[in-house]
Design an enzyme around this catalytic site. Structure first.
Site, short mmCIF file in Angstrom:
data_model
loop_
_atom_site.label_atom_id
_atom_site.label_comp_id
_atom_site.label_asym_id
_atom_site.label_seq_id
_atom_site.Cartn_x
_atom_site.Cartn_y
_atom_site.Cartn_z
N HIS A 18 0.82 -1.22 0.00
CA HIS A 18 0.00 0.00 0.00
C HIS A 18 0.85 1.27 0.00
O HIS A 18 0.49 2.27 -0.61
CB HIS A 18 -0.96 -0.01 1.20
N HIS A 41 -8.16 -7.70 -8.09
CA HIS A 41 -8.58 -8.49 -6.93
C HIS A 41 -8.66 -7.50 -5.76
O HIS A 41 -7.69 -7.33 -5.02
CB HIS A 41 -7.56 -9.59 -6.61
N SER A 99 -6.57 -1.47 -0.72
CA SER A 99 -6.12 -0.73 -1.91
C SER A 99 -7.25 0.11 -2.55
O SER A 99 -7.00 1.24 -2.99
CB SER A 99 -5.50 -1.69 -2.93
N GLU A 117 -13.92 -7.57 -7.77
CA GLU A 117 -13.81 -8.56 -6.69
C GLU A 117 -14.77 -9.69 -7.01
O GLU A 117 -15.94 -9.47 -7.28
CB GLU A 117 -14.13 -7.89 -5.35
N GLY A 143 -11.23 -11.74 -11.89
CA GLY A 143 -10.10 -10.80 -11.90
C GLY A 143 -9.18 -10.97 -13.11
O GLY A 143 -8.65 -9.99 -13.65
N ASP A 163 -3.45 -8.41 -7.54
CA ASP A 163 -3.18 -8.80 -6.15
C ASP A 163 -4.04 -9.99 -5.74
O ASP A 163 -4.91 -9.88 -4.86
CB ASP A 163 -3.48 -7.56 -5.27
#
Ligand code: SAM
Length: 278
Positions: A18, A41, A99, A117, A143, A163
């Site tokens: 992050h 993701h 994020s 997601e 994703g 991610d």
């Protein structure tokens, strides 16, 4: 899909990922032209560290809790810590941004935030957490389809975070495939893949795959909290960043020694090099 990010929110890997993401966004914002932020993701966007899942593991205690209230905060961590302080105005560390929330708060009115997601429940929570901001779009799909579904973007500038949860063995390979696809569809995409540092043999193959993605430039940045070969443990994590904005390498060279010292457990360390140099 068993993985729930809430168990890991704010751990050393989240802090590293992050913090670098906030620098990517800050450097992309130096030009007035808009950009799109894409998260393949995305997770749920924000986390309660005192909630059942995060407090059961307590991983954040070796992560964000070590930075909270630190007196020697470098300037380059200011954006990240400001978001945290805005989310925890009473001075007690409780809420942690994923994020999506960092991107939502740190992008500008002209930018867009495109989140994906797949987990139905987490997707619903993400939608709830992002509601009210018209610059944000939440997709509840696969994703790995994001590069072909959303690139190229009309803004012609994009930051993409890849991610995945790394629950399945093929996910490193899928990351390099997703990067290749992203670069094929929009060559200038600044795409960051997050990966765990656990199994060196798998990583050696992954690094090789990354070098054949066709990315014009690819920076590898890694933060360790244990020595490399410690068995059965997440020894650290890495980010492979395609097309990093100008200045990121220098900024990270300044930030990473500090971060490694703050987050190191049995032994902190870091490295950075180019997997693909210009
Ligand atoms: N990017 C988030 C952050 O930094 O706050 C954390 C993401 S977490 C590591 C991975 C997420 O991917 C989980 O929320 C999981 O439900 C989701 N996921 C798992 N498989 C997926 C798939 N095939 N497509 C999209 N999302 C998926």
């Amino acid at each position: 899909m068993n993985y729930r990010h809430a168990f890991h929110a704010g751990n050393h890997a989240d802090v590293f990922k992050h913090l670098v993401l906030t620098r990517l966004i800050a450097l992309m914002s130096r030009k007035e032209q808009p950009f799109a932020y894409l998260d393949t993701h995305a997770g749920i966007g924000l986390y309660d560290l005192k909630g059942d899942q995060a407090s059961r593991t307590g991983e954040y205690l070796e992560g964000i809790a070590r930075l909270w209230d630190t007196p020697d905060l470098p300037l380059l961590a200011a954006d990240y810590m400001q978001v945290l302080h805005e989310m925890n105005p009473d001075g007690q560390l409780r809420y942690y941004p994923g994020s999506p929330e960092l991107a939502r708060r740190l992008t500008r009115p002209q930018d867009r935030v495109l989140l994906n997601e797949k987990h139905p429940e987490d997707g619903r929570l993400l939608k709830d957490n992002m509601k009210g901001d018209r610059r944000v779009a939440v997709h509840l799909g696969e994703g790995w389809h994001v590069p072909r579904a959303l690139l190229p973007v009309p803004e012609k500038r994009a930051v993409m975070l890849i991610d995945p949860p790394f629950e399945q063995l093929d996910e490193l390979k899928r990351c390099s495939q997703a990067l290749k696809e992203a670069i094929g569809r929009m060559r200038q995409t600044a795409a960051a893949i997050w990966y765990p540092i656990k199994d060196q043999r798998q990583l050696t193959r992954f690094y090789q795959e990354l070098t054949s993605t066709g990315a014009p430039k690819l920076l590898r940045v890694e933060l360790l909290v244990h020595p490399l070969e410690t068995p059965q443990s997440l020894n650290g994590s890495g980010l492979a960043i395609a097309n990093p904005p100008w200045g990121l390498e220098e900024e990270l060279r300044e930030l990473l020694p500090w971060l490694a010292e703050k987050l190191g457990q049995t032994k902190g360390g870091w490295r950075m090099d180019w997997l693909i140099a210009e």
